[in-house]
Design a protein around this motif. Structure first.
Motif, short mmCIF file in Angstrom:
data_model
loop_
_atom_site.label_atom_id
_atom_site.label_comp_id
_atom_site.label_asym_id
_atom_site.label_seq_id
_atom_site.Cartn_x
_atom_site.Cartn_y
_atom_site.Cartn_z
N ASN A 257 0.82 -1.21 0.00
CA ASN A 257 0.00 0.00 0.00
C ASN A 257 0.85 1.26 0.00
OD1 ASN A 257 -2.74 -1.01 0.02
ND2 ASN A 257 -2.34 -1.77 2.07
N LEU A 258 2.04 1.19 0.58
CA LEU A 258 2.97 2.31 0.47
C LEU A 258 3.39 2.52 -0.98
CD1 LEU A 258 4.68 4.46 1.88
CD2 LEU A 258 6.46 2.73 2.19
N MET A 259 3.58 1.42 -1.72
CA MET A 259 3.88 1.52 -3.14
C MET A 259 2.72 2.16 -3.90
SD MET A 259 6.26 0.74 -5.35
CE MET A 259 6.43 0.55 -7.14
N ALA A 260 1.49 1.73 -3.58
CA ALA A 260 0.31 2.31 -4.23
C ALA A 260 0.17 3.79 -3.89
CB ALA A 260 -0.94 1.56 -3.80
N GLY B 180 3.95 -2.38 -11.10
CA GLY B 180 4.82 -2.26 -9.94
C GLY B 180 4.12 -2.67 -8.65
N LEU B 181 2.82 -2.28 -8.53
CA LEU B 181 2.06 -2.66 -7.34
C LEU B 181 1.91 -4.18 -7.24
CD1 LEU B 181 0.25 -1.94 -4.91
CD2 LEU B 181 -1.66 -1.72 -6.52
N LEU B 182 1.55 -4.83 -8.35
CA LEU B 182 1.39 -6.28 -8.33
C LEU B 182 2.72 -6.98 -8.07
CD1 LEU B 182 -1.11 -6.76 -11.30
CD2 LEU B 182 -1.61 -6.71 -8.86
N ALA B 183 3.82 -6.41 -8.60
CA ALA B 183 5.14 -7.00 -8.35
C ALA B 183 5.51 -6.91 -6.88
CB ALA B 183 6.19 -6.32 -9.22
N VAL C 121 -5.52 -1.39 -5.25
CA VAL C 121 -5.81 -0.85 -6.58
C VAL C 121 -6.64 0.43 -6.45
CG1 VAL C 121 -6.91 -1.32 -8.80
CG2 VAL C 121 -5.63 -3.12 -7.64
N LEU C 122 -7.60 0.44 -5.52
CA LEU C 122 -8.40 1.64 -5.29
C LEU C 122 -7.51 2.79 -4.84
CD1 LEU C 122 -11.23 2.93 -5.06
CD2 LEU C 122 -11.31 2.10 -2.70
N LEU C 123 -6.55 2.52 -3.94
CA LEU C 123 -5.62 3.56 -3.49
C LEU C 123 -4.77 4.06 -4.65
CD1 LEU C 123 -4.38 5.13 -1.12
CD2 LEU C 123 -2.85 3.19 -0.75
N LEU C 124 -4.33 3.18 -5.53
CA LEU C 124 -3.53 3.58 -6.68
C LEU C 124 -4.32 4.49 -7.62
CD1 LEU C 124 -0.87 3.15 -8.35
CD2 LEU C 124 -2.08 1.27 -9.48
#
Length: 774
Positions: free
Chosen positions: A56-59, A100-103, A144-147
């Motif tokens: 979530n930090l990445m998102a 990137g988020l999924l990775a 995904v919502l946060l992204l």
């Protein structure tokens, strides 16, 4: 298309590296901390928290990096001049962010899977909720919502800082709306604790369809906003330039006196951070107010949420120190004009530091100084992150990681010494002096290898400083050994062991001995209790053979129940209560008589004799009976000399038994050691350090010496300085009280709670009232 992808991947790479390093380092330190605390027993919840937090930090940071960096570098106008359609630019950014988020989710899950293999017990309410297909689906949906919401706010406002701050209310409203609709579909109404076991398959399919449609709708919105940013930037009033990216303009000439350099630099800093610093300060005040007015301010979950929010706010205040200058690349201007680095450092640190000090002061007023120390340390880490990171947005995103990383290192240590946690404030001057020394390199933009090594050295020194301080305080406060006193104690215990017996020694019933000390309610069979009390008085060779303390306790606590339910008369109840107090007095006498012969332990003297006398004092005036009957009970209470002698002998023998035992490892593969005193086991993780074991031994001597001196010169009054000093000495056997540290601290000081002048005067007054002697 390949070049656009490569450009965005390169832009996002530093954040991805930081998140991956955080995953690995945090998991490593959590494992080390749990090993120190619980030896080979691990808890899965900290691993789950890292597994959820880092993706979530990445998102959170991806939109700020991919869109905010374009704004900082002034490349949006450049992208408009390229023969590239706006759809490709917007879609590439989202595709790179989603990939990137999924990775990161995949990497975090892999590390989590490895950690689960190391965990002995993976069952917990949290693990049951999230390590489940539905739980994982919820987490991915929120990420995904946060992204997507991050891209919406990043395109909506130009300032990366403003976008991040706007993201907080946007994601809260978006997630609440989604959760409310999905739960209404599944359960027919908003139900936080609804179970999927009673939900039909068609309702689940409807909820999944809504979740996908909701994300697609928000994705279309962020795509339209991206088009507005790239194509219609000059025509839309929504995208006016933020103050934070406006190029520097010298002030217009005025007839007033020219301001001093200090005032000019301060004014400049205040102008460029006033809205952000003011908003963060307001958020901090709201968090403190809600925490202070919470119905459960000491609840663990409430404290974790409040501390996390305050640490993030303080670190972002610290990052604001050099954020505006980094965005405008103003360091070159400062270097060219020969402005003193110290002046720049002071005027940049000052305004946000004042805001942090205001919040810290409010925290001290409404809560405690520990939270204030944590906030100031987080501010210091934030301003260091802003100095180290060449990109302003990346520095802003990684600022909370510095205090989070420091917590993963310091939490295991301060779990051992919770009362010393305020020493983290010593990190503040170290980190502030570090940026003061590094400011000239920041002005020259020399972030070379030497600069990085200097930063690493400073961070290590900051970590070590509170640890060394605490260890120094503990070592310096260790009492010195007294060989003469120890020699006298050994001679005294030897003489006690060899004295002739004057009484028939008794023992505690091995079956019911544990229940003699129980303080909880245990309702007996009242119809047979009186006969068993009389049988206990006839044969005191085995204490507790017929009746336990729990039953006696219930006799006084359940008097009305016994009269109503078991058909006892008031006279029968009064007789049983008199017999019960007689048993308590008789137990106190025989235990003390055996203690004088070194046949009763210290805990028996305290928990049976001392507490029995205290119990008798509490209820003697509440039972019915004639003065002769009460005098018969009081006559069984030990006299003053027997009480003093039994305590002294029991304490000397407990000390002698402690000297015969040695520190030994809890288990062959454990770091901790254990040792007993008065049947209290001391095996806290602090015992892994040799100086703590030596400190423990020295305080055993000091506590015993002080208690024996008070026995000779007179017991202190409860609550007096002498009483508190004795209590503190006994508490030092295991150090300061711990909280949420995974182990129980000893309560050995409670053994001496009745060794007071108040207890002696009360017993003496009772004996004089009915026996005219003591």
């Amino acid at each position: 298309m390949k070049q656009l992808l490569w450009k965005d991947v390169i832009t996002l790479r530093p954040l991805a590296y930081a998140v991956i390093a955080g995953i690995l380092l945090f998991q490593l330190f959590v494992t080390a901390g749990q090993f120190i605390f619980n030896d080979a027993s691990f808890d899965i919840d900290p691993y789950l928290l890292i597994w959820i937090l880092m993706p979530n930090l990445m998102a959170l940071g991806t939109p700020a990096m991919l869109v905010g960096n374009e704004e900082e570098a002034r490349t949006f106008l450049w992208l408009r001049t390229l023969p590239v359609r706006w759809q490709r630019i917007v879609d590439v950014k989202f595709a790179v962010g989603l990939a990137g988020l999924l990775a990161i989710w995949a990497i975090a899950s892999l590390v989590m899977a490895i950690a689960v293999l190391l965990v002995n017990d993976t069952s917990s309410p949290m693990s049951d909720d999230v390590i489940h297909p539905v739980g994982v689906a919820r987490l991915l949906f929120f990420s995904v919502l946060l992204l997507i919401c991050g891209f919406i706010t990043a395109y909506l406002v130009r300032s990366p800082m403003s976008g991040l701050m706007l993201l907080v209310p946007v994601i809260v409203l978006a997630s609440w709306f989604a959760v409310g609709v999905i739960q209404t579909i599944l359960f027919g109404h908003f139900d936080v604790y609804g179970s999927l076991n009673n939900v039909s398959q068609s309702d689940i399919q409807k909820a999944v369809f809504f979740a996908v449609a909701y994300l697609v709708a928000l994705w279309c919105l962020q795509r339209w906003l991206g088009r507005q940013r790239l194509v219609s930037v000059d025509r839309s009033p929504l995208f006016s330039s933020s103050e934070i990216i406006r190029p520097y303009q010298p002030p217009i000439e005025q007839v007033f006196r020219r301001p001093s350099p200090v005032f000019a630099l301060l004014w400049q800093q205040i102008e460029q951070i006033k809205w952000f610093a003011g908003t963060l300060t307001l958020l901090g005040f709201v968090v403190l107010f809600m925490w202070h007015t919470s119905t459960q301010p000491q609840d663990e979950a409430t404290q974790v949420l409040a501390h996390t929010a305050l640490v993030a706010i303080s670190s972002w205040l610290g990052a604001l120190a050099f954020y505006g200058d980094t965005v405008r690349n103003r360091s070159v201007y400062f270097a060219d004009h020969g402005i003193r680095p110290s002046l720049i450092w002071g005027t940049r640190i000052g305004p946000p530091l004042v805001c942090c000090l205001v919040l810290a002061g409010i925290s001290v007023w409404v809560n405690d100084g520990v939270t204030a120390a944590m906030m100031l340390a987080s501010f210091a880490f934030g301003q260091l992150a802003a100095t180290v990171t060449p990109r302003a947005t990346l520095g802003l995103l990684t600022a909370p990681l510095y205090p989070a990383f420091s917590c993963s290192i310091l939490v295991p240590f301060f779990g051992l010494y919770p009362n010393y946690i305020a020493t983290v404030i010593l990190m503040v001057p170290v980190l502030l002096l570090a940026t003061w020394q590094l400011i000239h390199r920041w002005l020259e933009q020399r972030r070379d290898t030497t600069f990085q090594w200097m930063v690493l050295a400073v961070v290590l020194i900051a970590f070590v400083t509170p640890m060394v301080t605490v260890a120094g305080l503990r070592f310096s406060s260790t009492p010195s050994i007294d060989p003469q006193w120890r020699s006298e104690m050994f001679q005294r215990s030897h003489a006690i062991a060899n004295m002739p017996a004057k009484f028939d020694r008794v023992e505690l019933n091995p079956v019911v001995s544990a229940t003699i000390f129980e303080r909880f309610y245990r309702e007996p069979e009242f119809l047979t209790l009186n006969a068993r009390l009389l049988a206990e008085l006839e044969d005191l060779q085995v204490i507790g053979d017929e009746v336990t303390f729990g039953e006696i306790h219930a006799l006084f606590r359940a008097q009305d129940t016994a009269l109503r339910q078991q058909g006892l008369t008031e006279d029968e109840m009064a007789e049983m209560q008199r017999n019960a107090l007689t048993v308590m007095a008789a137990w106190a006498t025989v235990v003390r008589e055996n203690a004088v012969q070194a046949a009763s332990s210290l805990e028996q003297v305290s928990l049976v004799a001392d507490f029995g006398e205290e119990y008798l004092l509490r209820y003697i005036d509440m039972i019915g009976g004639t003065d002769a009957q009460i005098a018969e009970i009081v006559s069984r209470i030990p006299d003053r000399d027997l009480r003093r002698r039994s305590r002294e002998v029991a304490l000397v023998q407990a000390w002698n038994d402690y000297q015969r035992r040695q520190w030994k490892r809890v288990s062959p593969d454990a770091w901790r050691y254990e040792r007993r005193f008065a049947n209290e086991v001391f095996n806290s993780p602090r015992t892994a350090m040799s100086f703590e074991r030596e400190r423990h031994d020295r305080f055993v001597d000091e506590a015993v010496k002080l208690t024996l001196e008070q026995s000779v010169h007179g017991w202190p009054v409860a609550g007096s300085p002498e009483f508190d000093r004795r209590t503190e000495y006994w508490n030092q056997l295991t150090g300061p009280r711990s909280f949420n540290s995974g182990y129980e601290d000893s309560n050995i000081a409670n053994l001496f709670e009745n060794w007071t002048l108040d207890h002696e005067n009360a017993v003496t007054a009772l004996r004089e009232r009915y026996l005219q002697s003591d």
